[in-house]
Design a protein around this motif. Structure first.
Motif, PDB file in Angstrom:
ATOM      1  N   LYS A 246       0.829  -1.198   0.000  1.00 27.04           N
ATOM      2  CA  LYS A 246       0.000   0.000   0.000  1.00 27.04           C
ATOM      3  C   LYS A 246       0.873   1.262   0.000  1.00 27.04           C
ATOM      4  O   LYS A 246       0.562   2.241  -0.675  1.00 27.04           O
ATOM      5  CB  LYS A 246      -0.927  -0.003   1.224  1.00 27.04           C
ATOM      6  N   SER A 247       1.977   1.221   0.727  1.00 27.05           N
ATOM      7  CA  SER A 247       2.885   2.369   0.795  1.00 27.05           C
ATOM      8  C   SER A 247       3.767   2.495  -0.443  1.00 27.05           C
ATOM      9  O   SER A 247       4.135   3.598  -0.834  1.00 27.05           O
ATOM     10  CB  SER A 247       3.775   2.261   2.033  1.00 27.05           C
TER      11      SER A 247
ATOM     12  N   GLU B 163       3.436   2.147  -3.875  1.00 24.89           N
ATOM     13  CA  GLU B 163       2.435   2.027  -4.932  1.00 24.89           C
ATOM     14  C   GLU B 163       2.992   1.504  -6.258  1.00 24.89           C
ATOM     15  O   GLU B 163       2.281   0.870  -7.021  1.00 24.89           O
ATOM     16  CB  GLU B 163       1.740   3.365  -5.142  1.00 24.89           C
ATOM     17  N   LYS B 164       4.259   1.759  -6.535  1.00 24.95           N
ATOM     18  CA  LYS B 164       4.826   1.347  -7.816  1.00 24.95           C
ATOM     19  C   LYS B 164       5.504  -0.025  -7.740  1.00 24.95           C
ATOM     20  O   LYS B 164       6.057  -0.492  -8.722  1.00 24.95           O
ATOM     21  CB  LYS B 164       5.822   2.396  -8.311  1.00 24.95           C
TER      22      LYS B 164
END
Length: 104
Positions: A17-18, A20-21
């Motif tokens: 979640k932290s 994102e890529k």
């Protein structure tokens, strides 16, 4: 950036979640590439194996003394999670140090 872990692992979900890529790879389904496992073992040593897991506790004593790479091949859920490969730089776990390094 590739995050290796388990799709059912809460810590891996938080990291994804932290980050994102990040591309996610489930080690239960896909396994851990042998060259990455060797590099991670060389860098993190015994910390790569999660000795607090239910998988570890269920192993017979003779299996626990096996080569860590063989154990990870047979039981990928033994890996401490997540293992993050950021362009060749490896991070293990999702502690404050890893978060600071990857999130700034």
């Amino acid at each position: 950036m590739i995050l290796y872990g388990l799709k059912t692992c809460d810590t891996c979900r938080k990291a994804l979640k932290s980050l994102e890529k990040a591309e996610f790879r489930d080690v239960r389904a896909e396994g851990l590439p042998k060259d990455l496992a060797q590099a991670a073992l060389a860098q993190f040593g015994d910390a790569l194996l999660n000795r607090k897991s239910t998988t570890w506790r269920a192993l017979p004593d003779d299996d626990r003394s096996r080569d860590p790479l063989a154990l990870l091949t047979d039981h990928p859920t033994l890996m401490k999670r997540p293992l993050i490969d950021d362009g060749g730089t490896l991070y293990l776990g999702w502690g404050a140090d890893t978060q600071a390094a990857l999130l700034g």
